[in-house]
Enzyme design. Structure first.
Site, mmCIF file in Angstrom:
data_model
loop_
_atom_site.group_PDB
_atom_site.id
_atom_site.type_symbol
_atom_site.label_atom_id
_atom_site.label_comp_id
_atom_site.label_asym_id
_atom_site.label_seq_id
_atom_site.Cartn_x
_atom_site.Cartn_y
_atom_site.Cartn_z
ATOM 1 C CG HIS A 18 -0.365 -0.137 2.519
ATOM 2 N ND1 HIS A 18 0.435 0.836 3.045
ATOM 3 C CD2 HIS A 18 -0.411 -1.114 3.449
ATOM 4 C CE1 HIS A 18 0.839 0.486 4.248
ATOM 5 N NE2 HIS A 18 0.350 -0.713 4.515
ATOM 6 C CG HIS A 21 4.076 -1.384 2.298
ATOM 7 N ND1 HIS A 21 3.001 -2.162 1.955
ATOM 8 C CD2 HIS A 21 4.190 -1.490 3.645
ATOM 9 C CE1 HIS A 21 2.493 -2.715 3.029
ATOM 10 N NE2 HIS A 21 3.183 -2.315 4.067
ATOM 11 C CB CYS A 128 -0.127 -7.475 20.984
ATOM 12 S SG CYS A 128 -1.103 -6.882 19.584
ATOM 13 C CB CYS A 131 2.464 -5.315 18.392
ATOM 14 S SG CYS A 131 1.245 -4.072 18.725
ATOM 15 C CB CYS A 146 -2.909 -3.995 21.727
ATOM 16 S SG CYS A 146 -1.942 -3.207 20.427
ATOM 17 C CG HIS A 149 -2.802 -4.547 16.403
ATOM 18 N ND1 HIS A 149 -1.617 -4.113 16.928
ATOM 19 C CD2 HIS A 149 -2.631 -4.642 15.069
ATOM 20 C CE1 HIS A 149 -0.744 -3.976 15.945
ATOM 21 N NE2 HIS A 149 -1.325 -4.289 14.815
ATOM 22 C CE LYS A 298 -4.860 7.706 14.052
ATOM 23 N NZ LYS A 298 -4.996 7.417 15.435
ATOM 24 C CE LYS A 301 -10.608 -4.961 5.161
ATOM 25 N NZ LYS A 301 -11.922 -5.575 5.002
HETATM 26 N N1 MSP Z 1 7.818 -6.137 9.080
HETATM 27 C C1 MSP Z 1 7.896 -5.000 9.895
HETATM 28 C C2 MSP Z 1 9.227 -4.299 9.684
HETATM 29 C C3 MSP Z 1 10.433 -5.124 9.963
HETATM 30 S S1 MSP Z 1 11.886 -4.278 9.608
HETATM 31 C C4 MSP Z 1 13.085 -5.193 10.200
HETATM 32 C C5 MSP Z 1 6.762 -4.027 9.559
HETATM 33 N N2 MSP Z 1 6.198 -4.178 8.351
HETATM 34 S S2 MSP Z 1 4.929 -3.359 7.834
HETATM 35 O O1 MSP Z 1 4.677 -3.849 6.511
HETATM 36 O O2 MSP Z 1 3.882 -3.445 8.763
HETATM 37 O O3 MSP Z 1 5.332 -1.886 7.768
HETATM 38 C C6 MSP Z 1 6.425 -1.509 6.998
HETATM 39 C C7 MSP Z 1 6.635 -0.018 6.970
HETATM 40 O O4 MSP Z 1 5.546 0.622 6.327
HETATM 41 C C8 MSP Z 1 6.772 0.591 8.366
HETATM 42 O O5 MSP Z 1 7.893 1.446 8.378
HETATM 43 C C9 MSP Z 1 5.503 1.388 8.507
HETATM 44 O O6 MSP Z 1 5.710 2.528 9.276
HETATM 45 C C10 MSP Z 1 5.232 1.776 7.063
HETATM 46 N N3 MSP Z 1 3.844 2.185 6.876
HETATM 47 C C11 MSP Z 1 2.720 1.429 7.004
HETATM 48 N N4 MSP Z 1 1.629 2.238 6.869
HETATM 49 C C12 MSP Z 1 2.008 3.495 6.633
HETATM 50 C C13 MSP Z 1 1.349 4.691 6.318
HETATM 51 N N5 MSP Z 1 0.036 4.803 6.289
HETATM 52 N N6 MSP Z 1 2.120 5.777 6.030
HETATM 53 C C14 MSP Z 1 3.499 5.710 5.984
HETATM 54 N N7 MSP Z 1 4.141 4.587 6.261
HETATM 55 C C15 MSP Z 1 3.443 3.492 6.699
HETATM 56 O O7 MSP Z 1 6.476 -3.185 10.365
#
Ligand code: MSP
Length: 679
Positions: A18, A21, A128, A131, A146, A149, A298, A301
């Site tokens: 999304h 990422h 959790c 998390c 939490c 979540h 925020k 979905k």
């Molecule tokens: N798998 C762990 C990270 C492990 S690193 C050794 C994780 N993954 S995640 O897919 O949930 O999130 C990955 C990154 O995407 C995180 O840095 C998170 O902050 C970022 N984002 C997820 N949603 C976001 C937004 N809405 N806006 C900006 N970044 C966001 O955590």
């Protein structure tokens, strides 16, 4: 050759790719291009985090059944596809299910054990799954809730290996002290320091009840904790602990580890402690960025405000999205994503701003200089006899000065400010052209030198601008470059090697094409709305699991909870109301108050000379991370009072819901300056 190692977090395959990422990866991609342009040998790592209980659970829930590896393979394929569509040029995609990674994680575990930092004991507590984190009990015997979540943690009672995190408290604090750039931005650094000062408990780093993961060496009944596994990726991808990959000696320690603010603690407390335990160097900078919100809410979905990568890429050039990500969001703070805002940015900055400047300048070169880049004006070799020559020098000076600002701001990861500096040059050159009115000069042949001075100066500024923008707009800057009749590619030109007045006079310019057509907002919005509807009907983009990936995607629910409406208080008049001074404030620091499970201590900027401290009874529902950077409403003239020995200089406003009085903090959909009054 100077090296630079930049990483993104590895993405959980419990959710499909999304905007969040794409955002982190776009920043890493831009930094990579910026550094490469300046001659660095860059290694850019990203990938997927594929182990752990929640992924195992999601795979098991699928109908018909698939094995976990097949489940993760399918989602990884989707990530790779989306990232390719966005043109993100990473050097290696790590998967925690890769054999070399597994081997190296076991080696790291072995090494920390050998160094005396691992012991076997019994874990009795709360976990959790959302998390992947153990939670502290706040009330004896009661499952901690939490807020991220929206559910209670699960009771876990099992044998476990522990990592002696408590042994690292002083070493970490000293490290933070001696390396002020290790945690950025500053506000987050303070938050982590106060967390570590509050004391560190040993960390359970294995689970017997989780099977989908990497076995503990010599004790395969235990699976290594998913964060120990995931964090190690930053070194295993460089060949540490395995013979398959290479680059550790060359690139480690990392120069920049980009993470979202929600996972900063893992990266600046656990990760450095693991590295210290193994006798390895620590990364130079861990930078926490903010979260994308959607329509001020925020992203969720249920609310239907998820920003779909497939829609973005269908309707917007990828350079537009890159530009928006870097310009709109102040790096480190939360930002609002709306398609309207994206269209507005493209139209104002790219179509009207940059695009207009490029096309008006090049069209005049076509018309008044037979499509040839004009000769270098005498003004730039020191002959400044006329006012118009002086003006050309002023434009040059501004361009050179703002280029330095761009360089410094970008190097400090202030992307939006760096871009502002470029747009100041654009605005200045635009004004210069309008003031000089080359179309009038062209009416009299005796003005040809002045006319060419105006065009040469504008083109030279454009050459600088295009080189600066190459890491951010790689495709569009290449087109501008070739339209200007310039050789090679702006990507290969280091700004350090640019010298003013080296525009190759006499080069024939390319075909002048409209690069940034103005987007028709109404039409585009209607199409996007239609496409969103179609997608949700076909359910082509449903997440793998309903557990959201980040706090930001978790909190809001689709339906407003029904509560009994409390009776109205007695009527007041306007003078009564005028006594209350409500102000917009921004949260600069946030932390839990030790031994007070309901209180958060906030430091807020109310637009005054010094920030204020306020205490808010929201700690059971909001984490400090969720409050940081937020704009809130504060009663600014409330008599100060002491709570738990701390003075609260005001009160924040929140809706109070249900019998429990669950707080929902008030905020704004638009950006508002700190200190603005509410009336
Ligand atoms: N798998 C762990 C990270 C492990 S690193 C050794 C994780 N993954 S995640 O897919 O949930 O999130 C990955 C990154 O995407 C995180 O840095 C998170 O902050 C970022 N984002 C997820 N949603 C976001 C937004 N809405 N806006 C900006 N970044 C966001 O955590």
């Amino acid at each position: 050759m100077k090296t630079f190692y930049v990483t993104t977090p590895i993405y959980y395959v419990n959710a499909r790719p999304h905007l969040g990422h794409l955002y982190t990866t776009t920043i890493a991609d831009t930094v990579t291009r910026f550094k490469r342009q300046r001659g660095f040998d860059v290694f850019f790592l990203t990938g997927t985090d594929e182990h752990g209980q929640k992924i195992e659970q999601a795979a098991n829930k699928r109908q018909p059944q698939v094995d976990v590896k097949q489940h993760v393979d399918e989602i990884v394929a989707e990530y790779l596809d989306i990232f390719a569509q966005f043109g993100l040029n990473y050097d290696h995609w790590i998967r925690t299910t890769d054999d070399y990674h597994k081997e190296a994680v076991q080696e790291l575990f072995r090494l920390t054990d050998k160094a005396g930092y691992i012991y076997k004991s019994h874990y009795e507590g709360w976990f959790c799954v959302g998390c992947s984190e153990f939670k502290e009990e706040e009330e004896a015997g009661k499952a901690p809730f939490c807020p991220l979540h929206d559910r209670e943690a699960e009771r876990v009672s099992e044998e476990s290996y522990f990592f002696k995190l408590s042994a690292f408290q002083e070493r970490l604090l000293n490290y933070y002290q001696e390396n002020p750039n290790f945690i950025r931005p500053e506000s987050r650094r303070n938050e982590i320091i106060s967390f570590v000062k509050g004391g560190l408990k040993d960390l359970s780093v294995s689970r017997v009840s989780v099977k989908w993961g990497i076995p503990v060496p010599d004790d395969p009944a235990h699976t290594i904790y998913v964060w120990f596994d995931a964090l190690s990726n930053y070194i295993t991808a460089l060949g540490w602990g395995n013979k398959t990959r290479s680059g550790f000696d060359k690139y480690w320690p990392a120069d920049l580890q980009l993470v979202g603010k929600d996972i900063l603690r893992f990266h600046t407390v656990y990760w450095p402690a693991f590295l210290m335990a193994a006798g390895l160097e620590l990364p130079k900078t861990v930078y926490a960025h903010g979260m994308w919100l959607s329509g001020g809410r925020k992203i969720s979905k249920e609310l239907g405000n998820v920003i779909e990568p497939k829609i973005l890429i269908k309707y917007f050039a990828r350079d537009y999205i890159r530009y928006f990500c870097l310009r709109e969001m102040v790096f480190g703070l939360d930002g609002d994503f709306t398609y309207e805002a994206l269209i507005n940015r493209v139209n104002s900055d790219l179509a009207k701003g940059l695009g207009n400047l490029v096309s008006r300048t090049l069209k005049m070169v076509e018309k008044y200089c037979q499509s040839l880049l004009p000769a270098c004006p005498k003004a730039f070799s020191g002959e400044v006899a006329e006012k118009w020559q002086e003006e050309a020098c002023q434009v040059r000076d501004l361009c050179l000065e703002r280029s330095k600002v761009f360089e410094n701001e970008f190097n400090d990861y202030n992307f939006s400010r760096a871009l502002e500096a470029v747009w100041e040059i654009i605005a200045r050159v635009d004004k210069y052209i309008s003031d000089s009115a080359p179309w009038n000069l062209a009416k009299d042949a005796s003005n040809q030198e002045q006319l060419e001075t105006v065009l040469y100066t504008s083109l030279e500024a454009l050459r600088y601008i295009t080189v600066m923008l190459a890491p951010i707009l790689p495709e569009l800057s290449a087109s501008i470059w070739s339209q200007m009749g310039l050789m090679d590619s702006p990507t290969n030109i280091s700004p350090e090697n640019l010298a003013w007045a080296e525009l190759p006079s006499g080069n024939k310019i390319g075909e002048v094409k409209a690069l940034f057509p103005t987007l028709d907002k109404e039409k585009l919005m209607a199409e996007i709305t239609e496409e969103k509807k179609k997608m949700s009907e076909n359910n082509t983009v449903a997440p793998v699991e309903t557990v959201p990936a980040t706090p930001e995607t978790t909190e809001t629910t689709a339906t407003t909870p029904k509560v009994e409406v409390p009776p109205l208080r007695p009527t007041i008049n306007i003078d009564d109301f005028a006594k209350i001074d409500l102000r917009v404030a921004q949260v600069l620091e946030a932390e839990r108050v030790p031994k007070a499970d309901k209180l958060l201590r906030l430091v807020v900027d109310v637009g005054e000379e010094k920030p204020r401290q306020i205490l808010a009874g929201i700690a059971q529902y909001y984490t400090p991370e969720q409050m940081l950077g937020r704009k809130i409403v504060v009663i600014a003239n409330l008599e100060p009072r002491k709570l738990r020995g701390l003075e609260s200089q005001g009160m924040l406003l929140a809706a109070s819901i249900g019998d429990e009085g669950k707080p929902v903090v008030a905020g704004f959909l638009e950006d508002v300056p700190n200190g603005a009054r509410l009336k």
